[in-house]
Design a protein around this motif. Sequence first.
Motif, short mmCIF file in Angstrom:
data_model
loop_
_atom_site.label_atom_id
_atom_site.label_comp_id
_atom_site.label_asym_id
_atom_site.label_seq_id
_atom_site.Cartn_x
_atom_site.Cartn_y
_atom_site.Cartn_z
N ALA A 66 0.84 -1.20 0.00
CA ALA A 66 0.00 0.00 0.00
C ALA A 66 0.87 1.25 0.00
O ALA A 66 0.59 2.22 -0.73
N ARG A 67 1.94 1.24 0.80
CA ARG A 67 2.84 2.39 0.84
C ARG A 67 3.56 2.57 -0.49
O ARG A 67 3.84 3.70 -0.91
N LYS A 68 3.86 1.47 -1.15
CA LYS A 68 4.48 1.54 -2.46
C LYS A 68 3.57 2.28 -3.44
O LYS A 68 4.01 3.11 -4.24
N ALA A 69 2.26 1.97 -3.36
CA ALA A 69 1.29 2.65 -4.22
C ALA A 69 1.22 4.13 -3.88
O ALA A 69 1.16 4.99 -4.78
N LEU A 100 2.29 7.69 -6.19
CA LEU A 100 1.38 8.82 -6.47
C LEU A 100 1.87 10.12 -5.85
O LEU A 100 1.20 11.15 -5.95
N GLY A 101 3.03 10.08 -5.21
CA GLY A 101 3.52 11.28 -4.54
C GLY A 101 2.83 11.54 -3.22
O GLY A 101 2.82 12.68 -2.73
N LEU A 102 2.24 10.49 -2.61
CA LEU A 102 1.51 10.63 -1.35
C LEU A 102 2.22 9.87 -0.23
O LEU A 102 1.58 9.33 0.68
N GLY A 103 3.54 9.85 -0.29
CA GLY A 103 4.30 9.10 0.69
C GLY A 103 4.12 9.60 2.12
O GLY A 103 4.36 8.86 3.08
N ASP A 104 3.70 10.86 2.30
CA ASP A 104 3.51 11.42 3.64
C ASP A 104 2.14 11.10 4.22
O ASP A 104 1.87 11.43 5.38
N LEU A 105 1.26 10.48 3.44
CA LEU A 105 -0.07 10.15 3.94
C LEU A 105 0.05 9.01 4.95
O LEU A 105 0.53 7.92 4.61
N PRO A 106 -0.37 9.21 6.21
CA PRO A 106 -0.23 8.16 7.23
C PRO A 106 -0.99 6.90 6.85
O PRO A 106 -2.15 6.95 6.42
N ALA A 107 -0.34 5.75 7.02
CA ALA A 107 -0.95 4.46 6.71
C ALA A 107 -0.60 3.46 7.80
O ALA A 107 0.48 3.51 8.38
#
Length: 483
Positions: A348-351, A355-362
């Motif tokens: 999921a983090r790879k996805a 998309l340039g959303l690496g800072d979105l908490p998961a």
Amino acid sequence: MPDRPGVYLMRDGDGQVIYVGKAKSLRKRVSSYFRHDSFASPRLRKLVQCIEDISVIRTESEVEALILEAKLIRKYSPFFNVELKMADRYPYIKITSEPFPRIVVTRQKGKDDALYFGPYVSAGDVRSLLRLIERYFPLRICAREIDPAKPGKNGRPCLHYSLGRCLAPCAGLVTQQEYGERVDDVILLLRGQSSEVVERLRHRMERAAKSLDFEEAARLRDTIRAIWRISRQRISSPLREDFDGDMWQCLNRLQQVLGLPVIPWRIDGFDISHMSGRETYGVVVVFEQGAPNRSLYRRFKIQTVEGVDDFRSMEETVTRRYGQCLKGNEPLPQLVLIDGGPVQLEFARKALDGLGLGDLPAASLAKEEELIYHKPDGKPLRLDFSDSALRLLQRVRDESHRYAIESHRASRSGRLRRSILEDVPGIGKHRAAQLLGRFGSARNIAGLTVEELTTVPGIGPAVAGKILEVLKENFSEPETADN
């Protein structure tokens, strides 16, 4: 202090909240209290003298900070805050409790039996909703008293009826039951349950089409399209009316244990469902302020993965979900929750990175031991089963799992209802029904010759050949009476 929007809470030596404020920049606003040796206002001088502790809550925007400030002031009643009531600032949509309810916009929430929706931050959002309701679900706006026992005693309807903006209950042109059904549609719409409204309208549209009332069927079709169009917009009613202190503490707790930069007002939950590696679906459910918003649920039929591969299926689902969000400028969540362990979370983090959303908490929640994975090093977090943060994550995870199974069953049911004849180019539902009515089953048709098929009106030699080619790939011999 972060240079971001948010709310700050000031406490005295006893730990009591004595002031709550909002800021576009927490750093600039809070530091301003300590830049002056003295204030002109005695209230501010006393406030600064009493401050022993300051805590901050970051928000996504100034609007969210404004609403959160009002919520906290009502919760704590700080000594140094002037009274702030959200109803004085933002409008509500009110549905009255009369036999034939009216729809009203008000800034005062009364203590009556009426239903109130809001408060809405944007007046434009309120106007959009009211335009939709006025055009497709018109309720009366006049304050005329209507006796349900004698609804027609008021005589002729007014101009609003002629313009299609009222059902004229005052003139007895609609029954209380029919009017109540329209009110129920409006209530569901205002609650954000667009899917339920659409389902109700679809059933009515099918009934209208079967009874040859094509004008009504077309009106219902246009209504469905309008609902989907407006449901894709973000209606700014950020705080639910039933948003209580327990949920507030739960969201604060979740922010604390996961180290989130902001309170997770919105959580997206992902899961994968498949049947023996076939018809794999990825789904996302949305929780806003701790409650599911089913109108925002989405499902994706996996297209790039073959066989059983939940990891890459999760990667595709997350990529498609947030690719659509970025393309449509839709709001992102404050937390992404994956059903699974560290490997699912890694994909999921790879996805998100792609998309340039690496800072979105998961984070991910594993089923067996309820371990929470949220750090790149893979070390899980184990919370007590009574912990409110864990219970909220479990609700999101369980709902995504339920919706994944439901989506798969719905797809399978639709596939079983669909005839294999419809896979033949040029054969639609009507022609397939015609062939099945003539020959009984697809297996029987597979045993026919081209000449026998061409006896059916509209079936030429070329189409007959295509039909037999497709069916013989699935059936080796015709069906007999014993079968």
